[in-house]
Structure formats: structure tokens, C-alpha cells
Scaffold this motif. Structure first.
Motif, PDB file in Angstrom:
ATOM      1  N   GLY A   6      39.448  -5.421  41.115  1.00 15.26           N
ATOM      2  CA  GLY A   6      39.900  -6.704  41.936  1.00 15.26           C
ATOM      3  C   GLY A   6      38.935  -7.548  42.271  1.00 15.26           C
ATOM      4  N   LEU A   7      39.963  -8.607  42.594  1.00 16.54           N
ATOM      5  CA  LEU A   7      39.085 -10.296  42.042  1.00 16.54           C
ATOM      6  C   LEU A   7      38.728 -10.961  43.031  1.00 16.54           C
ATOM      7  CD1 LEU A   7      41.030 -11.870  38.292  1.00 16.54           C
ATOM      8  CD2 LEU A   7      38.624 -10.789  39.391  1.00 16.54           C
ATOM      9  N   GLN A   8      39.493 -10.932  44.397  1.00 18.24           N
ATOM     10  CA  GLN A   8      38.832 -11.355  45.696  1.00 18.24           C
ATOM     11  C   GLN A   8      38.500 -10.066  46.744  1.00 18.24           C
ATOM     12  OE1 GLN A   8      43.260 -11.885  45.650  1.00 18.24           O
ATOM     13  NE2 GLN A   8      43.164 -13.983  44.694  1.00 18.24           N
ATOM     14  N   TRP A   9      39.133  -9.537  47.681  1.00 21.29           N
ATOM     15  CA  TRP A   9      38.490  -8.992  48.858  1.00 21.29           C
ATOM     16  C   TRP A   9      39.337  -7.549  49.116  1.00 21.29           C
ATOM     17  CZ3 TRP A   9      38.236 -14.554  49.727  1.00 21.29           C
ATOM     18  CH2 TRP A   9      36.932 -15.118  49.664  1.00 21.29           C
ATOM     19  N   ALA A 224      36.898  -4.409  45.963  1.00 20.99           N
ATOM     20  CA  ALA A 224      37.101  -5.684  45.349  1.00 20.99           C
ATOM     21  C   ALA A 224      35.960  -6.631  45.254  1.00 20.99           C
ATOM     22  CB  ALA A 224      38.299  -6.969  45.430  1.00 20.99           C
ATOM     23  N   SER A 225      35.760  -8.025  43.427  1.00 18.07           N
ATOM     24  CA  SER A 225      34.485  -8.010  43.751  1.00 18.07           C
ATOM     25  C   SER A 225      33.900  -9.200  44.691  1.00 18.07           C
ATOM     26  CB  SER A 225      34.836  -9.891  42.723  1.00 18.07           C
ATOM     27  OG  SER A 225      35.421  -8.602  41.373  1.00 18.07           O
ATOM     28  N   ASP A 230      26.232  -6.110  46.030  1.00 18.03           N
ATOM     29  CA  ASP A 230      25.083  -7.336  46.107  1.00 18.03           C
ATOM     30  C   ASP A 230      25.710  -8.608  45.405  1.00 18.03           C
ATOM     31  OD1 ASP A 230      22.792  -5.407  45.671  1.00 18.03           O
ATOM     32  OD2 ASP A 230      23.823  -4.573  43.979  1.00 18.03           O
ATOM     33  N   HIS A 231      26.852  -8.830  45.171  1.00 22.55           N
ATOM     34  CA  HIS A 231      27.249 -10.643  44.292  1.00 22.55           C
ATOM     35  C   HIS A 231      29.047 -11.061  45.516  1.00 22.55           C
ATOM     36  CE1 HIS A 231      24.769  -9.815  41.211  1.00 22.55           C
ATOM     37  NE2 HIS A 231      25.171  -8.599  40.629  1.00 22.55           N
ATOM     38  N   SER A 239      30.072  -1.017  50.179  1.00 18.36           N
ATOM     39  CA  SER A 239      28.862  -0.441  50.475  1.00 18.36           C
ATOM     40  C   SER A 239      28.380  -0.095  48.940  1.00 18.36           C
ATOM     41  CB  SER A 239      28.713   1.556  51.206  1.00 18.36           C
ATOM     42  OG  SER A 239      28.810   0.991  53.123  1.00 18.36           O
ATOM     43  N   SER A 240      29.016  -0.552  48.427  1.00 14.18           N
ATOM     44  CA  SER A 240      29.454  -0.029  46.376  1.00 14.18           C
ATOM     45  C   SER A 240      29.068  -1.230  45.443  1.00 14.18           C
ATOM     46  CB  SER A 240      29.819   0.796  46.113  1.00 14.18           C
ATOM     47  OG  SER A 240      30.899   1.026  46.175  1.00 14.18           O
ATOM     48  N   SER A 241      29.047  -0.404  44.247  1.00 16.64           N
ATOM     49  CA  SER A 241      29.279  -1.903  43.950  1.00 16.64           C
ATOM     50  C   SER A 241      30.877  -1.666  42.693  1.00 16.64           C
ATOM     51  CB  SER A 241      28.487  -1.385  41.800  1.00 16.64           C
ATOM     52  OG  SER A 241      28.725  -2.406  40.788  1.00 16.64           O
ATOM     53  N   THR A 242      31.342  -2.790  43.367  1.00 13.10           N
ATOM     54  CA  THR A 242      32.696  -2.979  42.946  1.00 13.10           C
ATOM     55  C   THR A 242      33.368  -3.804  41.324  1.00 13.10           C
ATOM     56  OG1 THR A 242      32.537  -5.263  44.320  1.00 13.10           O
ATOM     57  CG2 THR A 242      32.959  -3.091  45.836  1.00 13.10           C
TER      58      THR A 242
END
Length: 294
Positions: A6-9, A224-225, A230-231, A239-242
Motif C-alpha cells: 500500500g502507498l498510503q496509510w 502501508a508505506s 522506519d520510513h 510495528s513492522s516494515s511495510t
């Protein structure tokens, strides 16, 4: 391996998009998150929300993988599989599901830590789903958690009791209202007994072997991103890398094996929980927009 994020929330329609392209793939693999996802798919005109299972469950030719980067709640997993079995017993989802032995477990005490962190004024309110996902990842990083593969250990119940009893003492110190300990243990161990009957393997070996054999694999991202740990818009994140890179670490696949990366977004932006929201209309404008769309 192709990747979908996903590119949003979140809530961009990732589940529906995956369902649309699923027939092209031999393997659908979840690489992050836990039962805090909510991928909605219509099957025989009935809406089904997948929180933990990959979105390829409705395609009989597709193998579904819960990867190492996912945190697994055995109770939630058993409930989801039961729902799909009632919906269509011919799906045989349990026979087409692999779970990483290295994936971490969401223990039944984790959701109570989530409640404490969300409701205690000494902590920042994030607006989580209170499913225990963040505490599970936190205890993973602290090296104080259990993994799915541990369920086969003769020491599992003893280790589980030791960890959760310590959790109870910590939660009681916070003034958290807790259920009777043995009731919590009984429900969790019953779900663990069910999970032990499923295929628990080193999924990174299977996924890489599938790629080497020319099979098509789609890595399915949850959240989503903009919620990336981290980003994203920290601290109001998951809590994870999306992001796409999280598929490599969450599944154990080299970046050199990545093919297409699909990003899903929608024309208007929404987000669940607390945090900044750069594009936000006043309620009067929202209502005008709704009326125009209708």
C-alpha cells in the motif's frame, strides 16, 4: 518475486487487487504484520476479511505462506480458518498453507500490554488495533518471545507459562484488569494444538526453491508505506516494515530476485488511529464532497 504494498496509510484495497491478479501466481506470501491487517475480499458475493491469512486462499491452485516477518496469533489463525471452512469446505485452506517456523507468536498477554499503552496517560496514544502486535514485535527484539517452531519443543508449555506469568506480574503492576490466568492458558494452548497440525516449515527455503523452479511468487504486504516503522509518520506507525524492502527480510529472499512492485492507492486518503494527516478537509467540506459523489 513480485511485491504488492500500500502507498498510503492502509485501506487502499490491497486485498481486492491481490484477488484480481491472484490467478497469475503459484504462491502468495505475507511478509509482515499480524492480525492487525484487514484485507477484504468478496467470495461468492459474501464479504470476507482476512486479518492473518494471505489473500490467495480462495484460489485452489495457490499455495499460501505466512512468512518469518509476520507475528502469528494462534487463536486468530484458528478462527479465520474455521470461518473459511464454514464458508466453503472445498477450499481446503489448511492443506494449502505454510507457516514459517521462525515467525514469532503473539502471546495472549500481548494484547493487554497494548491496552495499557493505549489507555495509560504515561504513554503516548497511537490508536492501535489493540491486538498485541507491537508488544509481540517488541518482545521479539528483546529476545524474550516464542516462535511458531517452538510449539514442538518439550519445553514449550513451561517456557510459555514462565513468560506469561512474568507478563501478568508486570500488567498487574500497571493496574490492568486480567482474566483468570488458567483460562487464558487453556484457550491459547488449545489453539496451539490446532496450529501444530498445520505445515510449519522453513518458509524461506520453500519460497526460494519455488523461485528457482520458475514458479511465480507474490509477496503481500499488510498496512502501508506511510505506516512503515522506519520510513512512516513515526511514532504513529505500525510495528513492522511495510515497504517493498520488507518483503526481502520478511520472506528471506534476495533483492536480486525481485520483479515487479505493485503500489496500491486510492483517490482519496484515509487513515485509522492517531497521527498527522497532511490532506484533511473540514467536516462541512467532507459532507459537500459526499453529496457530489452521490
Amino acid at each position: 518475486m513480485d511485491i504488492l504494498v500500500g502507498l498510503q496509510w492502509g485501506d487502499e484495497g490491497k486485498g481486492k487487487f491481490i484477488d484480481h491478479i491472484c490467478s497469475r501466481y503459484d504462491v502468495i506470501a505475507r511478509f509482515n504484520g499480524g492480525a492487525n491487517a484487514g484485507h477484504s475480499i468478496y467470495y461468492h458475493k459474501q464479504k470476507v476479511t482476512l486479518k492473518l491469512l494471505p489473500s490467495g486462499v480462495f484460489y485452489p491452485q495457490t499455495l499460501n505462506v505466512i512468512g518469518t516477518g509476520v507475528v502469528v496469533n494462534p487463536i486468530q489463525l484458528q478462527e479465520e480458518l474455521a470461518v473459511l471452512c464454514r464458508l466453503d469446505p472445498t477450499l481446503n485452506v489448511s492443506e494449502r498453507l505454510m507457516i514459517s517456523a521462525k515467525a514469532h507468536l503473539v502471546l495472549p498477554t500481548h494484547k493487554y500490554f497494548d491496552i495499557v499503552y493505549e489507555e495509560n496517560p504515561d504513554y503516548r496514544t497511537i490508536g492501535t488495533t489493540k491486538n498485541g502486535i507491537a508488544p509481540a514485535y517488541a518482545h521479539k527484539i528483546l529476545r524474550q518471545n516464542l516462535r511458531v517452531g517452538d510449539v514442538y519443543s518439550a519445553q514449550f508449555e513451561a517456557d510459555f507459562r514462565s513468560i506469561t506469568q512474568r507478563h501478568y506480574r508486570e500488567l498487574e503492576a500497571f493496574g490492568c484488569t486480567l482474566p483468570a490466568y488458567e483460562d487464558l492458558v487453556e484457550e491459547f494452548l488449545s489453539a496451539v494444538a490446532f496450529v501444530k497440525k498445520l505445515s510449519i516449515v522453513d518458509t524461506e527455503l520453500y519460497v526460494n526453491q519455488a523461485l528457482n523452479e520458475g514458479k511465480k511468487v507474490l509477496a503481500e504486504g499488510a498496512q502501508a508505506s506511510m505506516l512503515d516503522i522506519d520510513h512512516g509518520t513515526y511514532p504513529y506507525v505500525t510495528s513492522s516494515s511495510t515497504i517493498a524492502g520488507g518483503a526481502c527480510t520478511g520472506l528471506g529472499v534476495s533483492p536480486t530476485k525481485i520483479g515487479e512492485i505493485y503500489g496500491v492507492l486510492k483517490a482519496y486518503t484515509t487513515r485509522v488511529g492517531e497521527g498527522i494527516f497532511p490532506i484533511q478537509y473540514l467536516i462541512s467540506v467532507d459532507l459537500q464532497l459526499v453529496m457530489q459523489v452521490m
